[in-house]
Design an enzyme around this catalytic site. Structure first.
Site, PDB file in Angstrom:
ATOM      1  N   CYS A 195     -12.011   4.854 -29.631  1.00 26.62           N
ATOM      2  CA  CYS A 195     -13.230   5.648 -29.804  1.00 26.62           C
ATOM      3  C   CYS A 195     -13.995   5.815 -28.504  1.00 26.62           C
ATOM      4  O   CYS A 195     -15.090   5.257 -28.332  1.00 26.62           O
ATOM      5  CB  CYS A 195     -14.087   5.028 -30.879  1.00 26.62           C
ATOM      6  SG  CYS A 195     -13.271   5.196 -32.460  1.00 26.62           S
ATOM      7  N   GLU A 196     -13.399   6.476 -27.567  1.00 30.94           N
ATOM      8  CA  GLU A 196     -14.061   6.830 -26.308  1.00 30.94           C
ATOM      9  C   GLU A 196     -13.475   8.156 -25.844  1.00 30.94           C
ATOM     10  O   GLU A 196     -12.248   8.342 -25.930  1.00 30.94           O
ATOM     11  CB  GLU A 196     -13.775   5.797 -25.217  1.00 30.94           C
ATOM     12  CG  GLU A 196     -14.513   4.522 -25.402  1.00 30.94           C
ATOM     13  CD  GLU A 196     -14.718   3.776 -24.075  1.00 30.94           C
ATOM     14  OE1 GLU A 196     -14.794   4.415 -23.003  1.00 30.94           O
ATOM     15  OE2 GLU A 196     -14.806   2.545 -24.147  1.00 30.94           O
ATOM     16  N   GLY A 236       0.756  -1.250   0.000  1.00 30.21           N
ATOM     17  CA  GLY A 236       0.000   0.000   0.000  1.00 30.21           C
ATOM     18  C   GLY A 236       0.777   1.284   0.000  1.00 30.21           C
ATOM     19  O   GLY A 236       0.182   2.373  -0.094  1.00 30.21           O
ATOM     20  N   TYR A 254       0.563  -1.703 -12.280  1.00 28.51           N
ATOM     21  CA  TYR A 254      -0.860  -1.623 -12.647  1.00 28.51           C
ATOM     22  C   TYR A 254      -1.047  -0.919 -13.994  1.00 28.51           C
ATOM     23  O   TYR A 254      -1.978  -0.154 -14.182  1.00 28.51           O
ATOM     24  CB  TYR A 254      -1.661  -0.916 -11.544  1.00 28.51           C
ATOM     25  CG  TYR A 254      -1.469  -1.543 -10.184  1.00 28.51           C
ATOM     26  CD1 TYR A 254      -1.948  -2.832  -9.933  1.00 28.51           C
ATOM     27  CD2 TYR A 254      -0.792  -0.891  -9.156  1.00 28.51           C
ATOM     28  CE1 TYR A 254      -1.740  -3.438  -8.692  1.00 28.51           C
ATOM     29  CE2 TYR A 254      -0.585  -1.494  -7.916  1.00 28.51           C
ATOM     30  CZ  TYR A 254      -1.062  -2.762  -7.697  1.00 28.51           C
ATOM     31  OH  TYR A 254      -0.867  -3.355  -6.488  1.00 28.51           O
ATOM     32  N   ARG A 275      -5.111   3.579 -16.241  1.00 27.37           N
ATOM     33  CA  ARG A 275      -5.146   4.274 -14.949  1.00 27.37           C
ATOM     34  C   ARG A 275      -5.684   5.708 -15.027  1.00 27.37           C
ATOM     35  O   ARG A 275      -6.485   6.098 -14.169  1.00 27.37           O
ATOM     36  CB  ARG A 275      -3.770   4.268 -14.279  1.00 27.37           C
ATOM     37  CG  ARG A 275      -3.207   2.853 -14.013  1.00 27.37           C
ATOM     38  CD  ARG A 275      -2.009   2.854 -13.074  1.00 27.37           C
ATOM     39  NE  ARG A 275      -2.423   3.154 -11.723  1.00 27.37           N
ATOM     40  CZ  ARG A 275      -2.283   4.313 -11.156  1.00 27.37           C
ATOM     41  NH1 ARG A 275      -1.679   5.299 -11.777  1.00 27.37           N
ATOM     42  NH2 ARG A 275      -2.726   4.509  -9.924  1.00 27.37           N
ATOM     43  N   GLU A 318       3.726  -7.091   1.725  1.00 28.91           N
ATOM     44  CA  GLU A 318       3.307  -7.372   0.344  1.00 28.91           C
ATOM     45  C   GLU A 318       3.362  -6.111  -0.532  1.00 28.91           C
ATOM     46  O   GLU A 318       2.350  -5.700  -1.104  1.00 28.91           O
ATOM     47  CB  GLU A 318       1.866  -7.909   0.336  1.00 28.91           C
ATOM     48  CG  GLU A 318       1.648  -9.144   1.170  1.00 28.91           C
ATOM     49  CD  GLU A 318       0.173  -9.496   1.336  1.00 28.91           C
ATOM     50  OE1 GLU A 318      -0.706  -8.674   0.959  1.00 28.91           O
ATOM     51  OE2 GLU A 318      -0.109 -10.581   1.840  1.00 28.91           O
ATOM     52  N   PRO A 319       4.510  -5.490  -0.663  1.00 23.58           N
ATOM     53  CA  PRO A 319       4.553  -4.289  -1.510  1.00 23.58           C
ATOM     54  C   PRO A 319       4.470  -4.662  -2.986  1.00 23.58           C
ATOM     55  O   PRO A 319       5.030  -5.661  -3.424  1.00 23.58           O
ATOM     56  CB  PRO A 319       5.929  -3.695  -1.197  1.00 23.58           C
ATOM     57  CG  PRO A 319       6.774  -4.869  -0.806  1.00 23.58           C
ATOM     58  CD  PRO A 319       5.842  -5.842  -0.137  1.00 23.58           C
ATOM     59  N   GLY A 320       3.737  -3.863  -3.741  1.00 22.70           N
ATOM     60  CA  GLY A 320       3.656  -4.052  -5.189  1.00 22.70           C
ATOM     61  C   GLY A 320       4.131  -2.786  -5.860  1.00 22.70           C
ATOM     62  O   GLY A 320       5.273  -2.652  -6.306  1.00 22.70           O
ATOM     63  N   ARG A 321       3.236  -1.774  -5.864  1.00 18.75           N
ATOM     64  CA  ARG A 321       3.504  -0.506  -6.531  1.00 18.75           C
ATOM     65  C   ARG A 321       4.868   0.093  -6.144  1.00 18.75           C
ATOM     66  O   ARG A 321       5.619   0.518  -7.014  1.00 18.75           O
ATOM     67  CB  ARG A 321       2.394   0.486  -6.154  1.00 18.75           C
ATOM     68  CG  ARG A 321       2.416   1.765  -6.955  1.00 18.75           C
ATOM     69  CD  ARG A 321       1.494   2.817  -6.327  1.00 18.75           C
ATOM     70  NE  ARG A 321       0.163   2.345  -6.057  1.00 18.75           N
ATOM     71  CZ  ARG A 321      -0.886   2.460  -6.855  1.00 18.75           C
ATOM     72  NH1 ARG A 321      -0.760   3.062  -8.011  1.00 18.75           N
ATOM     73  NH2 ARG A 321      -2.069   2.001  -6.484  1.00 18.75           N
TER      74      ARG A 321
HETATM   75  N1  LLP Z   1      -1.700  -7.074  -0.864  1.00 15.85           N
HETATM   76  C1  LLP Z   1      -2.984  -7.132  -1.226  1.00 15.85           C
HETATM   77  C2  LLP Z   1      -3.864  -8.079  -0.545  1.00 15.85           C
HETATM   78  C3  LLP Z   1      -3.484  -6.275  -2.237  1.00 15.85           C
HETATM   79  O1  LLP Z   1      -4.767  -6.336  -2.577  1.00 15.85           O
HETATM   80  C4  LLP Z   1      -2.613  -5.365  -2.874  1.00 15.85           C
HETATM   81  C5  LLP Z   1      -3.083  -4.468  -3.943  1.00 15.85           C
HETATM   82  C6  LLP Z   1      -1.256  -5.362  -2.477  1.00 15.85           C
HETATM   83  C7  LLP Z   1      -0.837  -6.214  -1.458  1.00 15.85           C
HETATM   84  C8  LLP Z   1      -0.242  -4.444  -3.110  1.00 15.85           C
HETATM   85  O2  LLP Z   1      -0.506  -3.127  -2.841  1.00 15.85           O
HETATM   86  P1  LLP Z   1       0.498  -1.967  -3.367  1.00 15.85           P
HETATM   87  O3  LLP Z   1       1.768  -2.080  -2.566  1.00 15.85           O
HETATM   88  O4  LLP Z   1       0.726  -2.226  -4.787  1.00 15.85           O
HETATM   89  O5  LLP Z   1      -0.242  -0.712  -3.125  1.00 15.85           O
HETATM   90  N2  LLP Z   1      -4.926  -1.039  -9.907  1.00 15.85           N
HETATM   91  C9  LLP Z   1      -4.820  -0.069  -8.854  1.00 15.85           C
HETATM   92  C10 LLP Z   1      -4.189  -0.649  -7.595  1.00 15.85           C
HETATM   93  C11 LLP Z   1      -4.902  -1.878  -7.073  1.00 15.85           C
HETATM   94  C12 LLP Z   1      -4.266  -2.457  -5.819  1.00 15.85           C
HETATM   95  C13 LLP Z   1      -4.815  -3.805  -5.532  1.00 15.85           C
HETATM   96  N3  LLP Z   1      -4.280  -4.457  -4.366  1.00 15.85           N
HETATM   97  C14 LLP Z   1      -4.041   1.144  -9.378  1.00 15.85           C
HETATM   98  O6  LLP Z   1      -3.656   1.169 -10.550  1.00 15.85           O
HETATM   99  O7  LLP Z   1      -3.832   2.109  -8.650  1.00 15.85           O
END
Ligand code: LLP
Length: 420
Positions: free
Chosen positions: A345-346, A242, A374, A315, A276-279
């Site tokens: 076309c949107e 997050g 994402y 996004r 659980e970092p993603g972004r």
């Molecule tokens: N853990 C869980 C259970 C999650 O649902 C998520 C993201 C993460 C970890 C990773 O979170 P992060 O570190 O990436 O914030 N498509 C959207 C973001 C959707 C996030 C979904 N869950 C966007 O483009 O902003």
């Protein structure tokens, strides 16, 4: 020596690891996603630094970018994975991640997904309801496989982020109501083939005010302590992902406060933590390079029409997300205010509205920045458009990451029905 990430070279051209972006755009074609491994490494180490003084593991949230090379790169750095589908599981396996390093999250794991995960001995299931527990228990007993279960708690916290990516409020589909967690945790102990391993929380994405994490983690820790007091063991806490990324200024998010929160809450405790970092690991590593098809001028507006579209990057229109856009080559002919739009076309097919950019000509390139997370992963073939090409820059070398389906490939997968 060049600087970290995307920078202007001596001729003023956007470059990465010593390579001009315009060279890559010509070599591979556009739209083109480029990932810089050095930024990935830098962001991984920044996160690791924030948590290194507590017992913890990083599980890269594969949903942010599930290219197997991205997963493999983070795995080599030391990450496990957080997945939300068996498709992501297969990608992790293809990338070389051991099942014992994989956490399976998500509200809707189906029977086949649960069975495959159990058969492969994944690290743990983060479950989100009592109903899910019973489904997992039923399958685990049938195939005689143990399931490690972590309960995802809904702390009813609303972080300051976009509504569509806020997951910690009680109105959302996520997690187990705080007040029911204890009873379900106790129930875990009565079921065979079920091993309780702890509690987890994930309140949303793109969060900058770390007080929300503080509140959520404190609630989780207190709840775990209460459960421990009545005699159950709670060995692990999963603190989710997050952390926000600065799309506007390209400024690296300062994790000092996050580190302090983790230290304050957990340095004295014995919990094994997972993150659980993603972004925050991948967003800044990516750019989407697109070529200008033409400029269009109406009475009211300038439009720069480019060859990428909302099918490549949704996004901006889905979350009103801001992505910085820069000319790849410098052009000293002054600024314009324009909508940067794709060919779809949107009206929603845009990357920026009323944006000031340097004047740009037909066939020149723009870079849409901070598109590692994402972005390509949320693409589609809408308007019968093919995917963007994706490449990764590692040690000063460019590598193609995948073959993209041509329109012929796409058509060949459809079956013509005989309507006669
Ligand atoms: N853990 C869980 C259970 C999650 O649902 C998520 C993201 C993460 C970890 C990773 O979170 P992060 O570190 O990436 O914030 N498509 C959207 C973001 C959707 C996030 C979904 N869950 C966007 O483009 O902003």
């Amino acid at each position: 020596m060049h600087c970290l990430g995307y920078y202007r070279d001596t001729t003023g051209e956007l470059s990465v690891q010593g390579i001009k972006i315009s060279y890559l755009a010509k070599k591979y074609g556009t739209p083109l996603y480029i990932y810089d491994s050095e930024i990935m490494k830098d962001r991984y180490h920044a996160f690791l630094n924030a948590i290194k003084e507590v017992k913890g593991n990083i599980h890269y949230a594969v949903k942010a970018n599930d290219s197997i090379n991205i997963i493999k790169y983070f795995s080599k750095l030391g990450c496990g994975a957080d997945i939300v589908s068996i498709g992501e599981f297969e990608k992790c396996i293809a990338a070389g991640i051991a099942p014992e390093k994989i956490i399976f999250s998500g509200v809707g794991k189906d029977k086949n997904e649960i069975e495959t995960a159990l058969e492969n001995n994944i690290l743990q299931f983060n479950i989100e309801s009592q109903e899910e527990l019973y489904d997992i228990h039923y399958i685990a007993s049938k195939i005689k496989k143990n399931a490690n279960i972590c309960l995802r708690v809904n702390p009813d916290i609303a972080p300051d982020t976009h509504k569509k990516i806020s997951t910690g409020e009680k109105e959302t589909k996520f997690g187990i109501d705080f007040e029911n967690v204890k009873a379900i945790y106790e129930k875990l102990h009565q079921l065979d083939f079920i091993t309780p391993v702890g509690l987890g929380v994930h309140i949303g994405s793109q969060i900058f005010d770390f007080n929300f994490f503080y509140k959520a983690y404190l609630n989780l820790r207190n709840l775990a302590d209460e459960i421990k007091k009545v005699g159950f063991s709670v060995p692990t806490l999963d603190l989710g992902g997050g952390i926000g990324v600065d799309y506007k200024n390209d400024t690296k998010t300062d994790l000092t406060n996050y580190k302090n929160i983790i230290l304050e809450l957990f340095s004295e405790s014995n919990f094994k933590l997972s993150f659980e970092p993603g972004r925050s690991l991948i967003a800044e590593a990516g750019i989407l390079v697109t070529k200008v098809i033409r400029n269009k001028k109406t009475k009211d507006k300038n439009f720069v029409i480019v060859d990428a579209a909302m099918n490549n990057l949704i996004r901006p229109t889905l979350y009103d997300a801001f992505h910085k856009i820069e000319n790849v080559q410098t052009n000293k002919t002054g600024e314009i205010v324009a909508d940067i739009v794709g060919p779809i076309c949107e009206t929603g097919d845009y990357f920026a509205l009323d944006r000031t950019i340097n004047h740009i000509n037909k066939n020149q390139y723009l870079a849409i920045k901070t598109t590692g997370a994402y972005s390509s992963v949320m693409s589609s073939n809408y308007n019968a458009r093919t995917d963007a090409i994706e490449i990764m820059i590692v040690n000063g070398q460019d590598h193609k990451m995948k073959e993209v389906d041509t329109i012929k490939d796409i058509i060949s997968k459809e079956t013509l029905i005989d309507f006669d």
